[in-house]
Design a protein around this motif. Structure first.
Motif, PDB file in Angstrom:
ATOM      1  N   SER A   1       0.933  -1.200  -0.001  1.00  0.00           N
ATOM      2  CA  SER A   1       0.050  -0.065   0.077  1.00  0.00           C
ATOM      3  C   SER A   1       0.826   1.333  -0.077  1.00  0.00           C
TER       4      SER A   1
ATOM      5  N   ASP B   1      -5.776  -1.188  -4.862  1.00  0.00           N
ATOM      6  CA  ASP B   1      -5.325  -1.772  -3.712  1.00  0.00           C
ATOM      7  C   ASP B   1      -6.212  -2.849  -3.150  1.00  0.00           C
ATOM      8  N   GLU B   2      -5.858  -4.072  -3.269  1.00  0.00           N
ATOM      9  CA  GLU B   2      -6.704  -5.178  -2.981  1.00  0.00           C
ATOM     10  C   GLU B   2      -8.410  -4.930  -3.274  1.00  0.00           C
TER      11      GLU B   2
HETATM   12 MG   LIG Z   1      -2.060  -2.785   2.119  1.00  0.00          MG
END
Ligand SMILES: [Mg+2]
Ligand SMILES: Nc1ncnc2c1ncn2[C@@H]1O[C@H](COP(=O)(O)OP(=O)(O)OP(=O)(O)O)[C@@H](O)[C@H]1O
Length: 229
Positions: free
Chosen positions: A55, A173-174
């Motif tokens: 991240s 991000d994910e």
């Molecule tokens: Mg992360």
């Protein structure tokens, strides 16, 4: 003017990107001299264990944070040589960002959420919002509020929002982290479709299907790239 092929095709060029967080007296080296390039049209997955710096890297690439040292070029422009206004402009025109928790504003309708980044960029967007909602299969939900949608639908709205300013680069991000596997699969398919249409996609993921769908994998561990370049 002559430019090298690399200058014509590189969307991301990171050179020795380092991020050190200060936690009390302790220094956390979240990213340690990470260098790599991403060419236009690539679909890249960044994998790695929790705390690896994924991240942190994505936030730097999305111009949401500044590195402690190292350089970043987006679309052949050196990000941290720019003043804040120019950097904001570069981010708005180049990068779309998708989050694990969708990040939709609850009081706005689906369509208003999609249009919002265009308002900040002072761009007209009504037609494009309609086209994007059509593309993600949610035009019929345009007047609904986020709480009336499923998780997968919310993420598709968030993807449409990320694309409203016609970015060259989609960062996520994910994006399937809060979705069941079947719903996650529809997001993966959408990313593949967008990439096939020419969008450069870079996604942080723990999802094996997403990792396999990406044509390139970069593994981060302890703030360093294990492979790739
Ligand atoms: Mg992360
Ligand atoms: N704002 C912050 N202040 C201090 N330390 C931070 C901060 N943000 C992240 N870190 C630390 O930096 C390291 C990398 O964090 P990061 O969030 O980038 O990991 P990640 O790979 O995204 O993990 P996850 O898979 O759990 O999301 C971790 O040790 C984390 O504790």
């Amino acid at each position: 003017m002559t430019t090298s092929p690399q200058e014509n095709t590189s969307v991301i060029a990171a050179q020795a990107l380092t991020k050190i967080y200060q936690r009390g007296r302790e220094e956390v080296r979240a990213l340690d001299a990470v260098s790599f390039t991403v060419a236009r049209g690539e679909f890249t997955a960044i994998t790695g264990p929790s705390g690896a710096g994924k991240s942190t890297l994505l936030n730097l690439l999305g111009c949401m944070d500044a590195p402690t040292s190292g350089t970043l070029r987006l679309d052949d422009r050196e990000v941290h040589g720019l003043d804040e206004r120019a950097r904001t402009e570069l981010r708005r025109s180049t990068v779309g960002f998708v989050f694990q928790h969708f990040g939709l504003l609850p009081t706005l309708t689906v369509e208003e959420n999609v249009v919002l980044p265009a308002l900040f960029a002072r761009r007209s967007s009504a037609r494009r919002a309609e086209m994007l909602l059509e593309k993600v299969g949610l035009l019929h939900r345009r007047t609904h509020r986020p709480h009336e949608l499923s998780g997968g639908e919310m993420q598709r709205v968030a993807i449409a929002r990320a694309l409203i300013n016609e970015p060259r680069l989609l960062l996520a991000d994910e994006p399937t982290g809060n979705l069941d596997s079947a719903t996650g699969y529809s997001i993966i398919t959408l990313f593949q479709q967008l990439n096939a249409e020419g969008l450069t996609v870079l996604v942080v993921t723990h999802n094996a299907v997403m990792t396999a769908a990406a044509r390139r994998q970069l593994a981060l561990r302890d703030g360093r790239l294990a492979d790739g370049k």
